[in-house]
Motif scaffolding. Structure first.
Motif, mmCIF file in Angstrom:
data_model
loop_
_atom_site.group_PDB
_atom_site.id
_atom_site.type_symbol
_atom_site.label_atom_id
_atom_site.label_comp_id
_atom_site.label_asym_id
_atom_site.label_seq_id
_atom_site.Cartn_x
_atom_site.Cartn_y
_atom_site.Cartn_z
ATOM 1 N N VAL B 77 -1.355 -1.072 14.433
ATOM 2 C CA VAL B 77 -0.631 -2.227 13.906
ATOM 3 C C VAL B 77 0.517 -2.604 14.852
ATOM 4 N N ASN B 114 4.220 2.807 5.650
ATOM 5 C CA ASN B 114 3.964 1.375 5.800
ATOM 6 C C ASN B 114 3.137 0.953 4.584
ATOM 7 N N CYS B 116 0.930 -2.441 3.001
ATOM 8 C CA CYS B 116 0.463 -3.829 3.038
ATOM 9 C C CYS B 116 0.180 -4.276 1.606
ATOM 10 N N THR B 118 -1.332 -7.115 -0.773
ATOM 11 C CA THR B 118 -2.363 -8.144 -0.593
ATOM 12 C C THR B 118 -2.592 -8.924 -1.889
ATOM 13 N N TRP B 162 10.193 -6.337 6.382
ATOM 14 C CA TRP B 162 8.975 -7.163 6.284
ATOM 15 C C TRP B 162 8.631 -7.638 7.692
ATOM 16 N N ARG B 168 -2.823 -12.947 11.511
ATOM 17 C CA ARG B 168 -3.254 -12.380 10.242
ATOM 18 C C ARG B 168 -4.659 -11.764 10.319
ATOM 19 N N LEU B 171 -4.553 -8.356 11.945
ATOM 20 C CA LEU B 171 -3.973 -7.345 11.046
ATOM 21 C C LEU B 171 -5.007 -6.921 10.007
ATOM 22 N N GLN B 172 -5.653 -7.915 9.458
ATOM 23 C CA GLN B 172 -6.642 -7.678 8.408
ATOM 24 C C GLN B 172 -7.769 -6.780 8.913
ATOM 25 N N LEU B 175 -6.725 -3.149 9.542
ATOM 26 C CA LEU B 175 -6.521 -2.358 8.324
ATOM 27 C C LEU B 175 -7.779 -2.289 7.463
ATOM 28 N N PRO B 183 -3.749 -10.766 3.054
ATOM 29 C CA PRO B 183 -2.569 -9.905 3.228
ATOM 30 C C PRO B 183 -1.316 -10.781 3.141
ATOM 31 N N TYR B 186 3.447 -7.174 5.228
ATOM 32 C CA TYR B 186 3.350 -5.852 5.852
ATOM 33 C C TYR B 186 4.761 -5.275 5.873
#
Lengths: 245, 245
Positions: B77, B114, B116, B118, B162, B168, B171-172, B175, B183, B186
């Motif tokens: 990340v 961490n 996330c 969603t 944050w 995006r 990141l999606q 993860l 999401p 984060y």
């Protein structure tokens, strides 16, 4: 009046921590319990300050707070709600439609103060620190201001109801909000006869509270804690401590 | 351990009200002050429960909470952040670019946890009470969950940052979050060496706190309270009472 704790106190003392959780767990979306009592300026001033201290992307503070008290403006907004709600109702069928029709979904005229919280997406120019890739971050910042105000209101004994059944452009026009501004939340504010023990939609059997155990994933999407979830006993302790949680 | 107040207490006693405002005014977006100390399950459990009790449109509770602690996932990340942040930097020029480059904008590796948060937009089907006209209401509900957690964390002495400088979709993918899920936030979570007296971007001279007096309108867009603004003395009282406000 004792001075509050220093800003750098961390963690809070137990009673102070409890107060924060109490605000969170007993906050309600109020539609039916508004009293006509006015909200004093001292209380309203505190609520607005709480909203203003929300986090904002790039510290842009994109919000405005439009206070509406005139019966004429409220009536105009309620007309828009009624029209949109008639449309909404047709999207449900059978028992759901009957239940939907029985629900009171706004307290626009009952609440002494209405408040539209808006987002000015160009407040600090086109390029905003932290909004370069996730462009909706300023809208989300404004929602954080809504939630700050909602929790402060709970502590003040003021109920808040978020009304979202509007055509946005109609609402915007009725309130004279410029086109470039995004209305995020239309809120009804007032003292209440009671804060319900549970959310109104839960009480009415619309939907149930989901078990948090099913919503928390560990490391990988879909991987819940399972039978040995080490967090689950702590959720349970919260439910017990705050009977209403 | 005293039992907390009844859910129907309204308004809160003064000390409890103070605690809520303290959480609101001393909450910070933390990037640089994280300590490596683990967050106990009992505390993390409370924070997640606070998030879960956010308001949600039609009581749909559209959120999931993906906890990330593995160094490998965090490193993946952080790589995405670094790449996006290099792109972001080029959007600023001159002094702003220099200042931007000096700012620490994430604590992904420093924070022990961490998270996330969603939004599952179809959790309760296509038609959602309250989302029939303002279709982004479920995204906003999820932001309310973020803010609940952020304030509860402040009371627990846990800092939250944050991070929003990501593509995006990258990141999606990193993860393993399904495409249909959005999401929203984060977050980096951990105990802190201190909560700064002011927001870091304000301290760094990026932008100043706006006067609330200019942001509150009465009845009509643009109509501030002016020199006789009856709310202004109450903002001032808040600034004085919470020196950091």
């Amino acid at each position: 009046m004792n001075a509050p704790q220093s800003p750098n106190t961390h963690p809070f003392a137990e009673a102070a921590r409890d107060a924060v959780y109490q605000a969170i767990f007993s906050r309600r979306d109020v539609r039916s319990q508004f009293l006509p009592d006015p909200i004093p300026d001292t209380v309203l001033g505190r609520l607005l300050m709480a909203a203003h201290h929300a986090p904002s992307v790039g510290f842009m503070q994109p919000w405005n707070f439009l206070l509406i008290r005139s019966p004429e403006s409220k009536a105009r907004v309620q007309d828009l709600f009624r029209k949109a709600n008639d449309e909404a109702r047709t999207q449900f069928t059978g028992d759901r439609k009957d239940l939907y029709s029985r629900l009171k979904l706004e307290g626009i005229l009952d609440a002494p103060v209405n408040l539209c919280i808006t987002c000015d997406r160009e407040r600090t120019g086109q390029t905003v620190l932290g909004r370069t890739h996730m462009t909706e971050m300023d809208l989300y910042s404004t929602v954080c201001a809504v939630q700050n105000l909602w929790l402060a209101a709970r502590a003040e004994g003021v109920g808040v109801g978020w009304v979202s059944i509007f055509h946005r452009d109609e609402l915007q026009k009725a309130l004279g909000i410029p086109e470039r501004i995004v209305p995020i939340a239309y809120l009804c504010l007032g003292y209440v006869s009671e804060f319900l023990e549970k959310p109104e939609l839960e009480k009415a059997g619309w939907l149930s509270r989901l078990p948090l155990e099913d919503l928390v994933f560990h490391e990988t999407w879909g991987q819940t804690g399972g039978p040995n979830d080490s967090l689950a006993p702590h959720y349970q302790a919260m439910r017990k401590r705050y009977g209403y949680a």
